[in-house]
Write a protein that holds these residues in place. Structure first.
Motif, PDB file in Angstrom:
ATOM      1  N   VAL A 170     -54.283 131.283 -46.178  1.00 25.25           N
ATOM      2  CA  VAL A 170     -53.177 132.018 -45.562  1.00 25.25           C
ATOM      3  C   VAL A 170     -52.466 131.150 -44.528  1.00 25.25           C
ATOM      4  O   VAL A 170     -51.226 131.089 -44.490  1.00 25.25           O
ATOM      5  CB  VAL A 170     -53.691 133.322 -44.917  1.00 25.25           C
ATOM      6  CG1 VAL A 170     -52.603 133.974 -44.063  1.00 25.25           C
ATOM      7  CG2 VAL A 170     -54.169 134.297 -45.999  1.00 25.25           C
ATOM      8  N   SER A 171     -53.216 130.457 -43.687  1.00 18.63           N
ATOM      9  CA  SER A 171     -52.605 129.576 -42.682  1.00 18.63           C
ATOM     10  C   SER A 171     -51.771 128.488 -43.340  1.00 18.63           C
ATOM     11  O   SER A 171     -50.679 128.158 -42.868  1.00 18.63           O
ATOM     12  CB  SER A 171     -53.701 128.946 -41.816  1.00 18.63           C
ATOM     13  OG  SER A 171     -54.400 129.925 -41.078  1.00 18.63           O
ATOM     14  N   HIS A 172     -52.297 127.929 -44.440  1.00 18.59           N
ATOM     15  CA  HIS A 172     -51.572 126.876 -45.150  1.00 18.59           C
ATOM     16  C   HIS A 172     -50.254 127.405 -45.706  1.00 18.59           C
ATOM     17  O   HIS A 172     -49.205 126.748 -45.591  1.00 18.59           O
ATOM     18  CB  HIS A 172     -52.449 126.332 -46.278  1.00 18.59           C
ATOM     19  CG  HIS A 172     -51.774 125.287 -47.114  1.00 18.59           C
ATOM     20  ND1 HIS A 172     -51.636 123.979 -46.705  1.00 18.59           N
ATOM     21  CD2 HIS A 172     -51.179 125.372 -48.332  1.00 18.59           C
ATOM     22  CE1 HIS A 172     -50.983 123.297 -47.646  1.00 18.59           C
ATOM     23  NE2 HIS A 172     -50.704 124.118 -48.634  1.00 18.59           N
ATOM     24  N   LEU A 173     -50.269 128.599 -46.325  1.00 15.66           N
ATOM     25  CA  LEU A 173     -49.048 129.154 -46.904  1.00 15.66           C
ATOM     26  C   LEU A 173     -48.021 129.509 -45.834  1.00 15.66           C
ATOM     27  O   LEU A 173     -46.820 129.270 -46.008  1.00 15.66           O
ATOM     28  CB  LEU A 173     -49.382 130.385 -47.736  1.00 15.66           C
ATOM     29  CG  LEU A 173     -49.785 130.121 -49.185  1.00 15.66           C
ATOM     30  CD1 LEU A 173     -50.366 131.374 -49.816  1.00 15.66           C
ATOM     31  CD2 LEU A 173     -48.591 129.626 -49.983  1.00 15.66           C
ATOM     32  N   LEU A 174     -48.476 130.070 -44.737  1.00 11.02           N
ATOM     33  CA  LEU A 174     -47.542 130.400 -43.658  1.00 11.02           C
ATOM     34  C   LEU A 174     -46.925 129.136 -43.065  1.00 11.02           C
ATOM     35  O   LEU A 174     -45.718 129.101 -42.756  1.00 11.02           O
ATOM     36  CB  LEU A 174     -48.265 131.205 -42.575  1.00 11.02           C
ATOM     37  CG  LEU A 174     -48.631 132.644 -42.958  1.00 11.02           C
ATOM     38  CD1 LEU A 174     -49.520 133.271 -41.892  1.00 11.02           C
ATOM     39  CD2 LEU A 174     -47.363 133.478 -43.158  1.00 11.02           C
ATOM     40  N   ALA A 175     -47.729 128.097 -42.911  1.00 14.21           N
ATOM     41  CA  ALA A 175     -47.202 126.833 -42.395  1.00 14.21           C
ATOM     42  C   ALA A 175     -46.194 126.239 -43.382  1.00 14.21           C
ATOM     43  O   ALA A 175     -45.146 125.715 -42.973  1.00 14.21           O
ATOM     44  CB  ALA A 175     -48.345 125.853 -42.156  1.00 14.21           C
ATOM     45  N   LEU A 176     -46.487 126.336 -44.680  1.00 14.31           N
ATOM     46  CA  LEU A 176     -45.563 125.824 -45.692  1.00 14.31           C
ATOM     47  C   LEU A 176     -44.229 126.553 -45.624  1.00 14.31           C
ATOM     48  O   LEU A 176     -43.159 125.935 -45.703  1.00 14.31           O
ATOM     49  CB  LEU A 176     -46.181 125.986 -47.084  1.00 14.31           C
ATOM     50  CG  LEU A 176     -45.307 125.589 -48.274  1.00 14.31           C
ATOM     51  CD1 LEU A 176     -44.916 124.121 -48.197  1.00 14.31           C
ATOM     52  CD2 LEU A 176     -46.035 125.875 -49.587  1.00 14.31           C
ATOM     53  N   SER A 177     -44.258 127.870 -45.446  1.00 16.95           N
ATOM     54  CA  SER A 177     -43.010 128.632 -45.377  1.00 16.95           C
ATOM     55  C   SER A 177     -42.173 128.242 -44.164  1.00 16.95           C
ATOM     56  O   SER A 177     -40.945 128.294 -44.211  1.00 16.95           O
ATOM     57  CB  SER A 177     -43.312 130.135 -45.346  1.00 16.95           C
ATOM     58  OG  SER A 177     -43.939 130.507 -44.136  1.00 16.95           O
ATOM     59  N   ARG A 178     -42.842 127.845 -43.073  1.00 15.99           N
ATOM     60  CA  ARG A 178     -42.116 127.448 -41.857  1.00 15.99           C
ATOM     61  C   ARG A 178     -41.601 126.017 -41.926  1.00 15.99           C
ATOM     62  O   ARG A 178     -40.540 125.701 -41.380  1.00 15.99           O
ATOM     63  CB  ARG A 178     -43.024 127.592 -40.627  1.00 15.99           C
ATOM     64  CG  ARG A 178     -43.407 129.014 -40.265  1.00 15.99           C
ATOM     65  CD  ARG A 178     -44.069 129.039 -38.899  1.00 15.99           C
ATOM     66  NE  ARG A 178     -45.270 128.208 -38.850  1.00 15.99           N
ATOM     67  CZ  ARG A 178     -46.500 128.651 -39.085  1.00 15.99           C
ATOM     68  NH1 ARG A 178     -46.692 129.928 -39.395  1.00 15.99           N
ATOM     69  NH2 ARG A 178     -47.548 127.839 -39.011  1.00 15.99           N
ATOM     70  N   GLN A 179     -42.334 125.140 -42.580  1.00 14.81           N
ATOM     71  CA  GLN A 179     -42.066 123.710 -42.482  1.00 14.81           C
ATOM     72  C   GLN A 179     -41.369 123.101 -43.682  1.00 14.81           C
ATOM     73  O   GLN A 179     -40.980 121.933 -43.630  1.00 14.81           O
ATOM     74  CB  GLN A 179     -43.402 122.974 -42.260  1.00 14.81           C
ATOM     75  CG  GLN A 179     -44.119 123.383 -40.990  1.00 14.81           C
ATOM     76  CD  GLN A 179     -45.542 122.848 -40.924  1.00 14.81           C
ATOM     77  OE1 GLN A 179     -45.995 122.140 -41.815  1.00 14.81           O
ATOM     78  NE2 GLN A 179     -46.266 123.198 -39.868  1.00 14.81           N
ATOM     79  N   ILE A 180     -41.194 123.837 -44.774  1.00 10.84           N
ATOM     80  CA  ILE A 180     -40.710 123.219 -46.002  1.00 10.84           C
ATOM     81  C   ILE A 180     -39.323 122.603 -45.836  1.00 10.84           C
ATOM     82  O   ILE A 180     -39.002 121.581 -46.458  1.00 10.84           O
ATOM     83  CB  ILE A 180     -40.727 124.226 -47.168  1.00 10.84           C
ATOM     84  CG1 ILE A 180     -40.440 123.482 -48.482  1.00 10.84           C
ATOM     85  CG2 ILE A 180     -39.734 125.369 -46.937  1.00 10.84           C
ATOM     86  CD1 ILE A 180     -40.707 124.299 -49.715  1.00 10.84           C
ATOM     87  N   VAL A 181     -38.510 123.192 -44.967  1.00 10.70           N
ATOM     88  CA  VAL A 181     -37.167 122.636 -44.760  1.00 10.70           C
ATOM     89  C   VAL A 181     -37.238 121.218 -44.211  1.00 10.70           C
ATOM     90  O   VAL A 181     -36.375 120.399 -44.484  1.00 10.70           O
ATOM     91  CB  VAL A 181     -36.351 123.556 -43.824  1.00 10.70           C
ATOM     92  CG1 VAL A 181     -35.012 122.905 -43.464  1.00 10.70           C
ATOM     93  CG2 VAL A 181     -36.112 124.907 -44.500  1.00 10.70           C
ATOM     94  N   GLY A 182     -38.274 120.890 -43.469  1.00 10.14           N
ATOM     95  CA  GLY A 182     -38.374 119.557 -42.885  1.00 10.14           C
ATOM     96  C   GLY A 182     -39.231 118.591 -43.666  1.00 10.14           C
ATOM     97  O   GLY A 182     -39.406 117.436 -43.239  1.00 10.14           O
ATOM     98  N   LEU A 183     -39.783 119.005 -44.806  1.00  8.14           N
ATOM     99  CA  LEU A 183     -40.693 118.141 -45.561  1.00  8.14           C
ATOM    100  C   LEU A 183     -39.943 117.235 -46.530  1.00  8.14           C
ATOM    101  O   LEU A 183     -38.943 117.638 -47.130  1.00  8.14           O
ATOM    102  CB  LEU A 183     -41.692 118.985 -46.363  1.00  8.14           C
ATOM    103  CG  LEU A 183     -42.742 119.774 -45.581  1.00  8.14           C
ATOM    104  CD1 LEU A 183     -43.585 120.601 -46.532  1.00  8.14           C
ATOM    105  CD2 LEU A 183     -43.623 118.826 -44.766  1.00  8.14           C
TER     106      LEU A 183
END
Length: 348
Positions: A170-183
């Motif tokens: 869950v932590s990984h997916l939430l972080a992905l949703s927040r950070q994908i724009v900068g990846l």
């Protein structure tokens, strides 16, 4: 700005359900048939939106939705080629209710947030959604089956974030949703693949197919039995006894592996019924009784009862609809000019 190589689209509706719901139905028609619920009567507000990100063959949705019922009918799944497995993480609101063609134990209690529901897009289902937010991951079937031999058995399974593994997921997916724009594109791809590994690991552990050497043996035997059943679905002699004899396995060990299905006999029957549904649509010129007999159902009336009990439709009715179901769906005509990237690659 997203990095080059990450395919993105977004869509949203907001306001009076009499206007916003039809627009949402139209957009989602490539995946589900969305139906209203009583809560949307009398000019109620319906808000829904999604942001979609695709890297290679993996697609991630960050979605907010209002109350609705989403349906994938038996006729639809029998005519489409969509076979992805979707994993749906509910992070806000009441988790959606899975109403498949077979009741499952977790439907009798309210799942908690966060929880993850797995769906096989190659099986019919009805999903009752409430107002809330979910993160959805669509994974090609072949990718899932590398680690989970029988992807079809994931349909309707749910895990809650109450273990270190699921909390990490869950932590990984939430972080992905927040950070994908900068990846960067490669970093996003690595994060997507890590997500798949965590998802499959969580559901494998829930099914008792991972965790130690004994679990590895169980997973190998489970896959061996599933492959044998698929290869012999049209063999009239296929039965639990024939499987055990051919593979030299004990009855007790195999029954435990297929307890989730109600036992090996129930699993064989379910796979034969699902194959019968496909053949009823694919071969409209064959007699229903011939299709049934070819899959080991020698009694036409018992086949009809089993089919109707499983899919809420008689095989004769599905067979009669076959010419209509085989035609190009209306949504394909309406959206013929859409960009290919409008939805996941499998949903073009």
């Amino acid at each position: 700005m997203l990095a080059p190589g990450i395919v993105h689209s977004s869509f949203g509706v907001q306001g009076d359900a009499r206007h916003s719901l039809p627009a949402w139905q139209e957009r989602m028609s490539t995946v589900y048939d969305v139906q209203p619920v009583p809560a949307l009567e009398d000019g109620a507000v319906f808000d829904a939106s999604f942001a979609r990100y695709t890297v290679d063959d993996l697609t991630f949705f960050d979605m907010r939705t209002g109350p609705n019922v989403a349906v994938r009918s038996l006729g639809r799944v029998s005519t489409e080629s969509v076979r992805d497995i979707s994993f749906n993480l509910f992070v806000e609101g009441i988790p959606a209710e899975f109403r498949g063609h077979r009741m499952r134990a977790d439907e009798h209690r309210a799942p908690r947030v966060p929880s993850i529901l797995a769906l096989d897009m190659d099986q019919p289902c009805t999903i009752r959604s409430h107002e809330g937010r979910m993160l959805m991951f669509f994974v090609p079937r072949a990718v899932v089956e590398k680690a989970f031999p029988d992807a079809a058995s994931l349909h309707g399974r749910r895990v809650e974030a109450n273990t270190p593994l699921t909390r990490m997921l869950v932590s990984h997916l939430l972080a992905l949703s927040r950070q994908i724009v900068g990846l960067a594109r490669d970093d996003a791809g690595d994060s997507f693949r890590t997500t798949v590994q965590l998802l499959v690991a969580a559901f494998s552990r829930e099914a008792g197919l991972s965790g130690d050497a004994r679990a590895a043996v169980r997973a190998a035997v489970y896959g061996q039995v599933c492959r044998h059943v698929e290869a012999h679905l049209h063999d009239p002699g296929l039965s639990p006894e024939s499987v055990l004899q051919s593979l030299q396995l004990s009855r007790a060990s195999v029954y435990r592996l297929f307890l989730h299905h109600g036992g090996l006999a129930a699993y064989i029957r379910a796979r034969r019924l699902r194959t019968a549904a496909d053949e009823l649509v694919r071969f409209p010129n064959l007699a229903v009784q011939d299709i049934a007999a070819g899959l080991g159902f020698n009694n036409a009336s018992s086949f009809t009862r089993a089919f109707r009990r499983t899919y809420d439709i008689a095989p004769q009715e599905l067979h009669a609809y076959a010419p209509l179901l085989r035609r190009e769906p209306a949504w394909q005509q309406r959206h013929a000019g859409w960009p290919a990237q409008a939805f996941p690659l499998a949903f073009r």
